[in-house]
Design an enzyme around this catalytic site. Structure first.
Site, short mmCIF file in Angstrom:
data_model
loop_
_atom_site.label_atom_id
_atom_site.label_comp_id
_atom_site.label_asym_id
_atom_site.label_seq_id
_atom_site.Cartn_x
_atom_site.Cartn_y
_atom_site.Cartn_z
N ASP A 30 54.32 -47.31 11.23
CA ASP A 30 54.71 -46.51 9.95
C ASP A 30 54.64 -44.98 10.23
O ASP A 30 53.76 -44.46 11.26
CB ASP A 30 53.89 -46.98 8.73
CG ASP A 30 52.35 -46.74 8.99
OD1 ASP A 30 51.67 -46.90 10.03
OD2 ASP A 30 51.91 -46.07 7.76
N GLU A 56 49.36 -47.71 8.54
CA GLU A 56 48.21 -47.16 8.72
C GLU A 56 47.88 -45.96 7.94
O GLU A 56 46.83 -45.34 7.66
CB GLU A 56 48.20 -46.60 10.46
CG GLU A 56 46.87 -46.14 10.85
CD GLU A 56 46.80 -44.72 10.87
OE1 GLU A 56 45.82 -44.15 11.01
OE2 GLU A 56 47.93 -44.19 10.43
N HIS A 65 52.38 -34.83 10.17
CA HIS A 65 52.21 -34.90 8.85
C HIS A 65 52.91 -33.55 8.18
O HIS A 65 52.80 -33.19 7.23
CB HIS A 65 50.97 -35.04 8.28
CG HIS A 65 50.27 -36.53 8.46
ND1 HIS A 65 49.28 -36.87 7.67
CD2 HIS A 65 50.65 -37.43 9.62
CE1 HIS A 65 48.98 -38.23 8.12
NE2 HIS A 65 49.70 -38.63 9.38
#
Length: 370
Positions: A78, A140, A345
């Site tokens: 993911d 995760e 991120h």
């Protein structure tokens, strides 16, 4: 021996598959097909059903010829948002980025392709190897939910390498924190803010008073506390009846983490009781800390492999979690390897073609070690 053009092409191909947390079906189907072509026995568990996702964790086993216990290699399928319609752009210096509107997905596709390419080289070159296990997990990025519910009784390996860390190739984390989210619901009493404020119990005011008593930020060199969201109230002319607070605690020592959470619970509870309010405190998500000894075989094998490839070795501690937390809790000694992701991120995330090659070469060396 790693094929640079192939691993870069593979990375770019997988980047274009949307796989946000709990929506990894297309990625899972792709990886199942790849593993079967490489000779793996492949199974999918029920993690998706348990976590309301559309697929489960993907596990594969390939029997080897080299003596020694099996080794487990793992990455997650993911990605964090924004991740829809990702596109990999290769720049003239070898850097690979997204288009600036989404994450790239190097977290964790750089790890996925490193594992797949190493396996392809082994098959093509007929290189003897120990038995290899692969686990590609779901969810995760949302508190390790896929590896949390995996049935570890199917794993034969006692040692694992998780490819899921920022930094230069040759870096590995052998120590990671306990990390728990907490939620607080304060229930006061509504009343008209102008005509009868004294008849109400202001939940937002109680939350503010409690939060002011809680130390946040870096509590000590091993522990952090953060309150991240506060929601409450319905209108400016109503004494707020409810307030919802969410935060987290991290510590490299599990006992410290739990002690800090208990302190926070006590502060909110006492403050609420003093004002006649009700309180609900819960820990909806979390995982436990681990530390792997620097002389453990899983670390020494990693160090030896890096040195043989002339990669500088850097063993670190991290304040981020990974599936390695659950592996260690379930008796599989595991460290987390840097795999070529940078600025994860964020929409500035990138990797480099050379990072992908170096990481896969390191995985290949580990898979074929005696």
């Amino acid at each position: 021996m790693v094929n640079k053009d192939r691993i870069v092409s593979d990375f770019c191909r997988l980047v274009e598959i949307d796989s946000p947390s709990l929506q990894e079906r297309e990625m899972a189907d792709t990886l199942i097909n790849e593993l079967r072509k490489l000779g793996f026995e492949v199974t999918e568990d029920m993690a998706g059903k348990k976590k309301q996702g559309n697929c489960g964790n993907i596990y594969g086993f390939l029997k080897g010829e080299v003596e020694g216990n099996p080794l487990l290699f793992s990455s997650h399928m993911d990605t964090v948002e924004p991740s829809r319609n990702k596109k990999a752009i290769i720049h003239s210096d070898g850097t690979i980025t997204g288009n600036g509107t989404t994450v790239l997905g190097a977290d964790d596709l750089s790890g996925v392709v490193a594992i797949l390419e190493a396996l392809r080289v082994i098959k093509e070159k007929k290189i003897p190897h120990r038995s290899i296990e692969v686990l590609f997990t779901i969810a995760e990025e949302i508190y390790l939910q896929g590896s949390e519910v995996f049935d570890y009784s199917v794993i034969k390996a006692k040692e694992a390498y998780v490819l899921d860390l920022d930094g230069t190739i040759g870096t590995a984390a052998r120590k990671a924190p306990s990390h728990y989210a907490f939620e607080v619901q304060i229930i006061g009493k509504a009343s008209h803010a102008g005509f009868a404020p004294e008849q109400g119990i202001n939940a937002i005011s109680i939350a503010a008073e409690a939060i002011a008593k809680i130390k946040q930020g870096r509590i000590d060199e091993e522990t952090t506390v953060n309150i991240g969201t506060i929601k409450g109230g319905k209108a400016t002319n109503i004494v707020s009846e409810e307030c919802h607070i969410m935060g987290e605690v991290r510590s490299l020592k599990h006992d410290k983490c739990m002690m800090e959470l208990e302190k926070i619970r006590q502060v909110f509870t006492e403050t609420a009781v003093n004002h006649g309010a009700e309180l609900q405190f819960s820990l909806p998500r979390g995982y436990q800390a681990y530390e792997v000894d620097a002389i453990h075989p899983v670390v020494e094998r990693f160090t030896d492999a890096c040195k043989s490839l002339q990669y500088p070795v850097k063993l670190i501690e991290t304040f981020g979690g990974s599936d390695s937390n659950h592996f260690n809790r379930n008796g599989i000694t595991s460290i987390v390897m840097a795999c070529g992701m940078h600025k994860s991120h964020s929409t500035e995330e990138y990797t480099h073609m050379d990072d992908l090659v170096k990481c896969s070469s390191l995985v290949l060396k580990l898979m074929t070690s005696k």
